[in-house]
Design a protein around this motif. Structure first.
Motif, PDB file in Angstrom:
ATOM      1  N   GLY A 221       1.384  -1.306  -0.619  1.00 39.89           N
ATOM      2  CA  GLY A 221       0.320   0.327  -0.096  1.00 39.89           C
ATOM      3  C   GLY A 221       0.767   0.954  -0.114  1.00 39.89           C
ATOM      4  N   HIS A 222       0.328   2.122  -0.142  1.00 40.61           N
ATOM      5  CA  HIS A 222       1.075   3.968  -0.061  1.00 40.61           C
ATOM      6  C   HIS A 222       0.436   4.247   1.544  1.00 40.61           C
ATOM      7  CE1 HIS A 222       1.480   2.606  -4.114  1.00 40.61           C
ATOM      8  NE2 HIS A 222       0.212   3.083  -4.776  1.00 40.61           N
ATOM      9  N   ARG A 223      -0.101   3.625   1.918  1.00 34.37           N
ATOM     10  CA  ARG A 223      -0.061   4.483   3.935  1.00 34.37           C
ATOM     11  C   ARG A 223       0.794   4.062   4.566  1.00 34.37           C
ATOM     12  NH1 ARG A 223      -6.432   4.752   4.263  1.00 34.37           N
ATOM     13  NH2 ARG A 223      -6.461   2.722   3.086  1.00 34.37           N
ATOM     14  N   SER A 224       0.926   4.506   5.444  1.00 34.36           N
ATOM     15  CA  SER A 224       2.243   4.130   6.631  1.00 34.36           C
ATOM     16  C   SER A 224       1.088   3.967   7.958  1.00 34.36           C
ATOM     17  CB  SER A 224       3.134   4.684   6.826  1.00 34.36           C
ATOM     18  OG  SER A 224       4.165   5.228   5.947  1.00 34.36           O
ATOM     19  N   VAL A 225       0.687   2.962   8.078  1.00 39.63           N
ATOM     20  CA  VAL A 225      -0.237   2.224   9.482  1.00 39.63           C
ATOM     21  C   VAL A 225       0.806   1.766  10.493  1.00 39.63           C
ATOM     22  CG1 VAL A 225      -2.319   2.842   8.294  1.00 39.63           C
ATOM     23  CG2 VAL A 225      -1.101   0.927   8.317  1.00 39.63           C
ATOM     24  N   LEU A 226       0.251   1.723  11.423  1.00 44.69           N
ATOM     25  CA  LEU A 226       0.853   0.384  12.415  1.00 44.69           C
ATOM     26  C   LEU A 226       0.333  -0.868  12.527  1.00 44.69           C
ATOM     27  CD1 LEU A 226       2.316   0.599  15.427  1.00 44.69           C
ATOM     28  CD2 LEU A 226       0.231   1.318  16.971  1.00 44.69           C
ATOM     29  N   LEU A 227      -1.601  -0.734  12.223  1.00 44.61           N
ATOM     30  CA  LEU A 227      -1.509  -1.422  12.465  1.00 44.61           C
ATOM     31  C   LEU A 227      -2.862  -1.623  11.220  1.00 44.61           C
ATOM     32  CD1 LEU A 227      -2.760  -2.889  14.974  1.00 44.61           C
ATOM     33  CD2 LEU A 227      -1.239  -3.948  14.137  1.00 44.61           C
ATOM     34  N   GLY A 228      -2.813  -2.602  10.343  1.00 43.61           N
ATOM     35  CA  GLY A 228      -3.347  -2.614   8.826  1.00 43.61           C
ATOM     36  C   GLY A 228      -4.566  -2.659   9.176  1.00 43.61           C
ATOM     37  N   THR A 229      -5.811  -2.905   8.197  1.00 41.51           N
ATOM     38  CA  THR A 229      -7.102  -2.874   7.846  1.00 41.51           C
ATOM     39  C   THR A 229      -7.237  -3.965   6.806  1.00 41.51           C
ATOM     40  OG1 THR A 229      -8.040  -1.297   7.616  1.00 41.51           O
ATOM     41  CG2 THR A 229      -7.739  -2.563  10.107  1.00 41.51           C
ATOM     42  N   ALA A 230      -7.783  -4.405   5.834  1.00 40.57           N
ATOM     43  CA  ALA A 230      -7.810  -5.930   4.970  1.00 40.57           C
ATOM     44  C   ALA A 230      -9.177  -6.357   4.635  1.00 40.57           C
ATOM     45  CB  ALA A 230      -6.342  -6.777   3.987  1.00 40.57           C
ATOM     46  N   VAL A 231     -10.224  -6.171   3.497  1.00 42.34           N
ATOM     47  CA  VAL A 231     -10.901  -7.316   2.783  1.00 42.34           C
ATOM     48  C   VAL A 231     -10.332  -8.436   2.774  1.00 42.34           C
ATOM     49  CG1 VAL A 231     -13.679  -7.793   2.009  1.00 42.34           C
ATOM     50  CG2 VAL A 231     -12.493  -5.047   2.584  1.00 42.34           C
ATOM     51  N   ILE A 232     -10.611  -9.408   3.543  1.00 47.49           N
ATOM     52  CA  ILE A 232     -10.840 -11.003   3.018  1.00 47.49           C
ATOM     53  C   ILE A 232     -12.187 -11.710   2.878  1.00 47.49           C
ATOM     54  CG2 ILE A 232      -8.609 -10.780   4.631  1.00 47.49           C
ATOM     55  CD1 ILE A 232     -10.062 -12.603   6.627  1.00 47.49           C
ATOM     56  N   ASP A 233     -11.382 -12.750   1.541  1.00 54.35           N
ATOM     57  CA  ASP A 233     -12.192 -13.851   1.636  1.00 54.35           C
ATOM     58  C   ASP A 233     -12.477 -14.932   2.826  1.00 54.35           C
ATOM     59  OD1 ASP A 233     -12.006 -13.368  -1.715  1.00 54.35           O
ATOM     60  OD2 ASP A 233     -13.950 -11.772  -0.324  1.00 54.35           O
ATOM     61  N   ILE A 234     -13.860 -15.643   3.397  1.00 48.39           N
ATOM     62  CA  ILE A 234     -13.320 -16.648   3.872  1.00 48.39           C
ATOM     63  C   ILE A 234     -14.701 -17.282   3.432  1.00 48.39           C
ATOM     64  CG2 ILE A 234     -14.113 -17.589   5.870  1.00 48.39           C
ATOM     65  CD1 ILE A 234     -13.584 -14.813   7.741  1.00 48.39           C
ATOM     66  N   CYS A 235     -13.973 -18.709   3.364  1.00 52.17           N
ATOM     67  CA  CYS A 235     -14.554 -19.596   2.672  1.00 52.17           C
ATOM     68  C   CYS A 235     -14.876 -21.017   3.659  1.00 52.17           C
ATOM     69  CB  CYS A 235     -13.869 -20.631   1.402  1.00 52.17           C
ATOM     70  SG  CYS A 235     -14.488 -21.594  -0.031  1.00 52.17           S
ATOM     71  N   HIS A 236     -16.256 -21.152   3.820  1.00 56.40           N
ATOM     72  CA  HIS A 236     -16.586 -21.991   4.615  1.00 56.40           C
ATOM     73  C   HIS A 236     -17.627 -23.157   4.323  1.00 56.40           C
ATOM     74  CE1 HIS A 236     -19.029 -23.998   8.082  1.00 56.40           C
ATOM     75  NE2 HIS A 236     -18.204 -23.690   8.612  1.00 56.40           N
ATOM     76  N   LEU A 237     -17.721 -24.241   3.751  1.00 57.46           N
ATOM     77  CA  LEU A 237     -18.225 -25.642   3.726  1.00 57.46           C
ATOM     78  C   LEU A 237     -19.192 -24.685   2.356  1.00 57.46           C
ATOM     79  CD1 LEU A 237     -19.945 -26.996   6.736  1.00 57.46           C
ATOM     80  CD2 LEU A 237     -17.924 -27.630   5.455  1.00 57.46           C
ATOM     81  N   GLY A 238     -17.818 -24.225   1.515  1.00 61.55           N
ATOM     82  CA  GLY A 238     -18.230 -24.198  -0.184  1.00 61.55           C
ATOM     83  C   GLY A 238     -19.365 -22.715  -0.415  1.00 61.55           C
ATOM     84  N   SER A 239     -19.435 -22.164   0.775  1.00 60.07           N
ATOM     85  CA  SER A 239     -19.390 -20.959   0.419  1.00 60.07           C
ATOM     86  C   SER A 239     -18.124 -19.533   1.441  1.00 60.07           C
ATOM     87  CB  SER A 239     -20.623 -20.749   1.702  1.00 60.07           C
ATOM     88  OG  SER A 239     -22.132 -20.936   1.261  1.00 60.07           O
ATOM     89  N   THR A 240     -18.819 -18.537   0.388  1.00 64.08           N
ATOM     90  CA  THR A 240     -16.974 -17.200   0.487  1.00 64.08           C
ATOM     91  C   THR A 240     -18.250 -15.802   0.782  1.00 64.08           C
ATOM     92  OG1 THR A 240     -16.518 -18.412  -1.368  1.00 64.08           O
ATOM     93  CG2 THR A 240     -15.930 -15.994  -0.819  1.00 64.08           C
TER      94      THR A 240
END
Length: 287
Positions: A221-240
């Motif tokens: 990324g282009h920003r300096s942060v202490l603890l970054g955040t993100a959007v992730i995909d979680i796959c559980h039993l065939g559903s995301t």
């Protein structure tokens, strides 16, 4: 007056004793079919009742004739002769009935299988029911097993009734998820067959530090942060599912919140696979 009373007593005794003779004649009358066991038992009770009545009348008549003195002396032999004759009729009729009962064919009784014999325990247990499930994963195994035993495996409940009980036994976020299915038979089947409706974890799934495989994801990324955040995909039993992640480079394990777990995992009444659920985390998109 004493003579009239004694004669009346003698006539009463003769009338009662004649009933026994008439009863014997009726029993000896041939019939198209032999008497059943029930009829023979009734006849046995009747002949006994008649004999008891004869003995009672005999005692009363004997007392009155004796008290009448010489005027009733000629009646005493008649009384005793009639009593002895009645006893012979009673003995003959009763014995005949007993012989018929002994000779009557009996229906063989089926011997019960000892292994299938029900033995009452002698105690009445109180009804068993589940608590309202609020989404606490620590209480999930107990709720799952009790709800399955009481409601899901009950053959008298229809699918819509099972879904109704599931709605009434959930609250909070768990109830919100269950309430999305319409209260119909198809709604229950839809809820039970949905990949989102399988809460099989007994604790939030984590990437254990004891395992040898560690998955690492990198993002720039282009920003300096202490603890970054993100959007992730979680796959559980065939559903995301999309989720927001807090990236801590110093953490050795991955955790998910109870709210995320409750949202991504819903009760499945059709099947309950055992063991810990497996969650797979996709690559992050840095925010």
């Amino acid at each position: 007056m004493a003579l009239a009373a004694s004669d009346l007593a003698l006539n009463q005794f003769i009338e009662v004793s004649d009933r026994l003779s008439e009863f014997e004649a009726r029993c000896n009358t041939p019939s198209p079919t032999p008497p059943s066991m029930s009829m023979l038992n009734i006849r046995r009770e009747e002949v006994r009742a008649l004999w008891e009545r004869i003995k009672k009348e005999y005692d009363e008549c004997n007392v009155r004739l004796i008290s009448a003195g010489d005027s009733a002396a000629d009646s005493l032999p008649i009384l005793r002769a009639k009593y002895n004759y009645c006893y012979g009729v009673y003995e003959r009729c009763g014995a005949n009935i007993e012989d018929l009962i002994a000779q009557a064919p009996r229906t063989p009784q089926t011997q019960a299988d000892p292994s299938q014999t029900y033995v009452p325990s002698g105690c009445r247990l109180p009804p068993c029911d589940t608590e309202v499930f609020t989404g606490d994963y620590l209480r999930w195994p107990t709720f799952r097993d009790l709800f399955t035993a009481i409601y899901i495996n009950n053959p008298r409940l229809t699918p819509v009734e099972k879904l109704f009980h599931l709605n009434s036994k959930t609250s909070g976020e768990a109830h919100t998820i269950v309430a999305k299915s319409p209260l119909t038979n198809d709604g229950f089947r839809s809820a039970s067959s949905s990949p989102r409706s399988r809460p099989t974890t007994t604790a939030p799934a984590t990437t254990s530090a004891a395992t040898s495989t560690v998955q690492n994801y990198f993002a720039t990324g282009h920003r300096s942060v202490l603890l970054g955040t993100a959007v992730i995909d979680i796959c559980h039993l065939g559903s995301t599912f999309k989720a927001r992640a807090l990236i801590d480079s110093g953490s050795e394990a991955t955790f998910m919140t109870e709210r995320l777990w409750s949202t991504s995992v819903l009760f499945n009444s059709a099947a309950f696979p055992t063991g810990a659920s497996r969650f797979f985390f996709g690559g992050p998109e840095v925010l």
